[in-house]
Design a protein around this motif. Sequence first.
Motif, PDB file in Angstrom:
ATOM      1  N   GLU A  33       0.843  -1.200   0.000  1.00 38.34           N
ATOM      2  CA  GLU A  33       0.000   0.000   0.000  1.00 38.34           C
ATOM      3  C   GLU A  33       0.883   1.257   0.000  1.00 38.34           C
ATOM      4  O   GLU A  33       0.552   2.263  -0.629  1.00 38.34           O
ATOM      5  N   ALA A  34       1.999   1.160   0.686  1.00 42.85           N
ATOM      6  CA  ALA A  34       2.914   2.302   0.733  1.00 42.85           C
ATOM      7  C   ALA A  34       3.457   2.596  -0.668  1.00 42.85           C
ATOM      8  O   ALA A  34       3.573   3.769  -1.076  1.00 42.85           O
ATOM      9  N   LEU A  35       3.780   1.540  -1.413  1.00 42.33           N
ATOM     10  CA  LEU A  35       4.279   1.711  -2.776  1.00 42.33           C
ATOM     11  C   LEU A  35       3.177   2.310  -3.661  1.00 42.33           C
ATOM     12  O   LEU A  35       3.415   3.203  -4.486  1.00 42.33           O
ATOM     13  N   ASN A  36       1.964   1.796  -3.444  1.00 48.48           N
ATOM     14  CA  ASN A  36       0.818   2.291  -4.209  1.00 48.48           C
ATOM     15  C   ASN A  36       0.606   3.778  -3.938  1.00 48.48           C
ATOM     16  O   ASN A  36       0.426   4.574  -4.858  1.00 48.48           O
ATOM     17  N   GLN A  37       0.698   4.143  -2.670  1.00 49.00           N
ATOM     18  CA  GLN A  37       0.557   5.570  -2.297  1.00 49.00           C
ATOM     19  C   GLN A  37       1.612   6.419  -2.993  1.00 49.00           C
ATOM     20  O   GLN A  37       1.314   7.478  -3.530  1.00 49.00           O
ATOM     21  N   ALA A  38       2.850   5.914  -2.958  1.00 47.53           N
ATOM     22  CA  ALA A  38       3.947   6.679  -3.548  1.00 47.53           C
ATOM     23  C   ALA A  38       3.671   6.932  -5.026  1.00 47.53           C
ATOM     24  O   ALA A  38       3.781   8.064  -5.518  1.00 47.53           O
ATOM     25  N   GLY A  65      25.943   5.077 -13.122  1.00 48.25           N
ATOM     26  CA  GLY A  65      24.821   5.599 -13.896  1.00 48.25           C
ATOM     27  C   GLY A  65      23.495   5.122 -13.343  1.00 48.25           C
ATOM     28  O   GLY A  65      22.459   5.688 -13.653  1.00 48.25           O
ATOM     29  N   LEU A  66      23.527   4.077 -12.526  1.00 48.58           N
ATOM     30  CA  LEU A  66      22.284   3.597 -11.911  1.00 48.58           C
ATOM     31  C   LEU A  66      22.277   3.933 -10.429  1.00 48.58           C
ATOM     32  O   LEU A  66      23.320   3.954  -9.784  1.00 48.58           O
ATOM     33  N   THR A  67      21.080   4.191  -9.919  1.00 48.37           N
ATOM     34  CA  THR A  67      20.891   4.270  -8.471  1.00 48.37           C
ATOM     35  C   THR A  67      20.139   3.004  -8.097  1.00 48.37           C
ATOM     36  O   THR A  67      19.194   2.627  -8.797  1.00 48.37           O
ATOM     37  N   VAL A  68      20.577   2.331  -7.044  1.00 53.84           N
ATOM     38  CA  VAL A  68      19.943   1.057  -6.679  1.00 53.84           C
ATOM     39  C   VAL A  68      19.406   1.154  -5.250  1.00 53.84           C
ATOM     40  O   VAL A  68      20.158   1.391  -4.305  1.00 53.84           O
ATOM     41  N   VAL A  69      18.102   0.970  -5.150  1.00 57.09           N
ATOM     42  CA  VAL A  69      17.407   1.192  -3.886  1.00 57.09           C
ATOM     43  C   VAL A  69      16.711  -0.092  -3.439  1.00 57.09           C
ATOM     44  O   VAL A  69      16.097  -0.778  -4.259  1.00 57.09           O
ATOM     45  N   LEU A  70      16.849  -0.436  -2.167  1.00 55.21           N
ATOM     46  CA  LEU A  70      16.163  -1.622  -1.631  1.00 55.21           C
ATOM     47  C   LEU A  70      15.561  -1.294  -0.270  1.00 55.21           C
ATOM     48  O   LEU A  70      16.226  -1.439   0.765  1.00 55.21           O
ATOM     49  N   PRO A  71      14.299  -0.846  -0.262  1.00 57.28           N
ATOM     50  CA  PRO A  71      13.694  -0.467   1.022  1.00 57.28           C
ATOM     51  C   PRO A  71      13.384  -1.698   1.871  1.00 57.28           C
ATOM     52  O   PRO A  71      13.180  -2.786   1.339  1.00 57.28           O
ATOM     53  N   ALA A  72      13.343  -1.485   3.179  1.00 56.62           N
ATOM     54  CA  ALA A  72      13.085  -2.600   4.088  1.00 56.62           C
ATOM     55  C   ALA A  72      11.821  -2.389   4.905  1.00 56.62           C
ATOM     56  O   ALA A  72      11.340  -3.322   5.545  1.00 56.62           O
ATOM     57  N   THR A  73      11.321  -1.168   4.918  1.00 59.59           N
ATOM     58  CA  THR A  73      10.120  -0.897   5.730  1.00 59.59           C
ATOM     59  C   THR A  73       9.087  -0.172   4.867  1.00 59.59           C
ATOM     60  O   THR A  73       9.441   0.461   3.870  1.00 59.59           O
ATOM     61  N   PRO A  74       7.805  -0.234   5.241  1.00 59.54           N
ATOM     62  CA  PRO A  74       6.778   0.466   4.466  1.00 59.54           C
ATOM     63  C   PRO A  74       7.062   1.970   4.340  1.00 59.54           C
ATOM     64  O   PRO A  74       6.923   2.536   3.254  1.00 59.54           O
ATOM     65  N   ALA A  75       7.488   2.597   5.434  1.00 56.93           N
ATOM     66  CA  ALA A  75       7.720   4.044   5.378  1.00 56.93           C
ATOM     67  C   ALA A  75       8.848   4.363   4.404  1.00 56.93           C
ATOM     68  O   ALA A  75       8.744   5.303   3.598  1.00 56.93           O
ATOM     69  N   ASP A  76       9.920   3.574   4.461  1.00 57.64           N
ATOM     70  CA  ASP A  76      11.023   3.801   3.526  1.00 57.64           C
ATOM     71  C   ASP A  76      10.586   3.486   2.099  1.00 57.64           C
ATOM     72  O   ASP A  76      11.013   4.141   1.150  1.00 57.64           O
ATOM     73  N   ALA A  77       9.728   2.470   1.944  1.00 58.02           N
ATOM     74  CA  ALA A  77       9.262   2.112   0.609  1.00 58.02           C
ATOM     75  C   ALA A  77       8.574   3.314  -0.026  1.00 58.02           C
ATOM     76  O   ALA A  77       8.839   3.669  -1.182  1.00 58.02           O
ATOM     77  N   LYS A  78       7.720   3.951   0.734  1.00 55.21           N
ATOM     78  CA  LYS A  78       6.997   5.099   0.184  1.00 55.21           C
ATOM     79  C   LYS A  78       7.954   6.261  -0.081  1.00 55.21           C
ATOM     80  O   LYS A  78       8.003   6.814  -1.183  1.00 55.21           O
ATOM     81  N   GLY A  79       8.714   6.604   0.936  1.00 51.69           N
ATOM     82  CA  GLY A  79       9.571   7.785   0.822  1.00 51.69           C
ATOM     83  C   GLY A  79      10.648   7.625  -0.237  1.00 51.69           C
ATOM     84  O   GLY A  79      10.987   8.582  -0.952  1.00 51.69           O
ATOM     85  N   LEU A  80      11.170   6.452  -0.361  1.00 47.87           N
ATOM     86  CA  LEU A  80      12.233   6.219  -1.346  1.00 47.87           C
ATOM     87  C   LEU A  80      11.664   6.140  -2.764  1.00 47.87           C
ATOM     88  O   LEU A  80      12.279   6.632  -3.713  1.00 47.87           O
ATOM     89  N   LEU A  81      10.457   5.536  -2.909  1.00 49.05           N
ATOM     90  CA  LEU A  81       9.893   5.432  -4.262  1.00 49.05           C
ATOM     91  C   LEU A  81       9.516   6.817  -4.789  1.00 49.05           C
ATOM     92  O   LEU A  81       9.729   7.133  -5.964  1.00 49.05           O
TER      93      LEU A  81
END
Lengths: 488, 326
Positions: free
Chosen positions: B8-13, B142-158
């Motif tokens: 849901e956090a990703l969806n919100q983002a 040239g790439l940024t690589v992101v791997l969130p671990a929590t819902p809050a980080d998932a939203k904020g990072l996406l």
Amino acid sequence: MECWAWIHPRAITEGLPGESAVPIEVMMPKLSPTMESGVLSQWLVRVGDQVKEGDVLADVETDKATMPMKSFDEGTVALLDRDVGDEIQLGERVLVLAKKGEDPAKVAEQYGGKKIYVARCQMSPYSPQKIAEQLGGEAPAPKASPEAEGVAPHEISSEAMKVPPRPEAQGAGANGREPSTPVAEPEPEPAPAPAGGRVKSSPLARKIARESQVDLARIRGSGPGGRVVRSDVEAFLEARAKQPAAPATTPSPAAPARELAAERIPHTRMRKTIAQRMVEAKKVAPEIHVAVDARVDELVAIRERLNARLAAEEIKLSLGDFVTKAVALALRRHPGINASFEPDAIVRHSEINIGIGVAVEAGVLVPVLRNADTLGLREIRRESEALVEAARKGKLTTEQMTGGTFTISNLGMYGVRQFDAILNLPEVAILAVGAAEKRPVVVGDALQVGTVMTLNLTADHRAIDGAMAAEFQRTLKGLLEDPASMLL
Amino acid sequence: MAVITFREALNQAMSEEMERDDRVFLMGEEVAEYEGAYKVSQGMLKRFGDRRVIDTPISEEGFAGIGIGAAMVGLRPIIEFMTFSFSLVAIDQVVNNAANIRYMSGGQFTIPIVFRGSSGMAGCLAATHSHRLEAWYAQVPGLTVVLPATPADAKGLLKSAIRSDDPVVFIEHENLYGEKGKVPDGEHLVPLGLAEVKRPGSDVSLITYSRSLKATLAAAEELAGEGIEAEVIDLRTIRPLDFEALLASVVKTHRAVIVEEDWPYCGVGAGIADRIYQVAFDELDAPIRRVAAKDAPIPYNRYLEASMLPSVDRIVAQVNDVLYKK
């Protein structure tokens, strides 16, 4: 199998000049059978010198003696990598020769600073198991294991991966909260010197020691393999702080003016080798000692007779020479004593090569009298003399130091009656020879004065049982008591 | 601040960014009608219409390339890989084109694109569907690589990833989609390239990211029972690496254990350990240890698969090792 890539010999050739460049990199060779490193005692060439095959490049002090390091190639010395006094590991580069047609200056420029090390896989302390441990369980399963054949992952058995237990003091203070047990001996008492010379320590421990001006060699390491870690240094500093000031630095008014400082003699390479080999022998070999007394009146008489005859040749046989001869003959009859113990077999040697312990200034050397059973007393004397002289001058060749199958240690000249010798592995027996001395001897029911010598055999019970040792000793005694039987 | 799931956090983002910027659109397999293979895009087709939420055929290389082309002409695509295991067929687009076009064109084109999707050992998916390719992508400048671990980080990072003008590989661990956590409503941005200390401590630095954070925090809890205070650092972005955060921690604890779900050889932890050794060698009181997946293909069998993963026991064992305990 990723770990293998780390020690693959290819790894060390990468980044070096390509194959078209052909200067010769001369590495530290193995100049004695047990040598792992050598100390450069003297350069005998200079940059710019032409050398031919066989020319001596340098003198190198090995664990046994100072040996000439010869060139196997022809060329011009382009670069000397090391300084006199440096300890150089086997396979480490010592110098670079420019070949014909190459510019030595260019070669020096190209190779300077690129000290390379030949991988010594077999000698590496990093066994596959060790590497697996280092990788914290990330190494793959051994190939032989059926689980590993397919794609199934294989958990390396937790037993195999366990870190060996450490001394009690270990855990203390590791995270800085538990009361720390002092693991170091307080100054100025010297802590046990680490075996092998190099002190293993963590980078942080080194940094703290550097800042506190502490010699890491004084601190006993509690980490794996004796590694000195932070808690060890801190415990040492704490213990030192609690110590009353050392008398050497603040002598009390009542103290005598003369300082009674202990003398500290750094280990020579020979001392280290002796220590290591003796400990190894005591550790792995269950020894038995079988002693016999031999009455040698007749031998003494023969010796006098022969020496009178040999006086013109300036040869003087010693009783030890007769013992060497008798031992060689006895070994021929008891091949089980002239043997080596190997992990999977006992190897009975075809040759009888007798090592003779020679006391030298720095310790003891064991030059080898080859095919002693084929030598007459005159040859035994001459060759023994030559070996002893070479040993005392540090001039023994590799040939003269290797290939022994049995060892004789003789302390008779010091008036010692009997002693125990430690095995010279992988040989399975060593004979300790005492002095020939007048002793009361019971003959029949009467007491006589006789010349008697005690011969004490140390045998490795893994290979030699008590009866075997006793039979050898009986033969030896017989030969010495009835010297004429040596003619048979 | 509501408690919502990672998905849901990703969806919100995505939804918030699509509301905010008409150039943002979502494209991938099953993202529209089916609302996402993992239901991350639930309700988005209805809300934004089929101009901006687009189903594609099974053609990763094709739609990744279309996304890059769209980004070159000014749009801001979100390309969903059903799993990053399938990104292998599109890797030429991601690595050769997305990562390099800005450089190769002398800055004439930027590629504001997000490649996102699931990844990891998620339970009986077997060897070809369980890949963890973060180390592959993290190697590419040239790439940024992101791997969130929590819902809050998932939203904020996406949200930050979608606003980035450069390509972001955004890897979501499949087993985290149902994870619940407090997530700030509305505008919540977590900057790319910043690690976060998820648990402070002084005795050892535990460096991790993505799903492994859970096992690492559990291990830290167990260690606390033994009197060991572990500092847990969630990298969140593995390229660029927040090395300052790592350095600050290692200088404090003098010990590090890196926990990761990728393979050990040339894995993310190998690169991190190398950097620490280069810069902070003298600070270390023990070799850096790593807990990674076992070096083998990922098995289908659930028990074997579980044995591959960084576990609390494996982490605790390595911590004890760097502390010279036991």
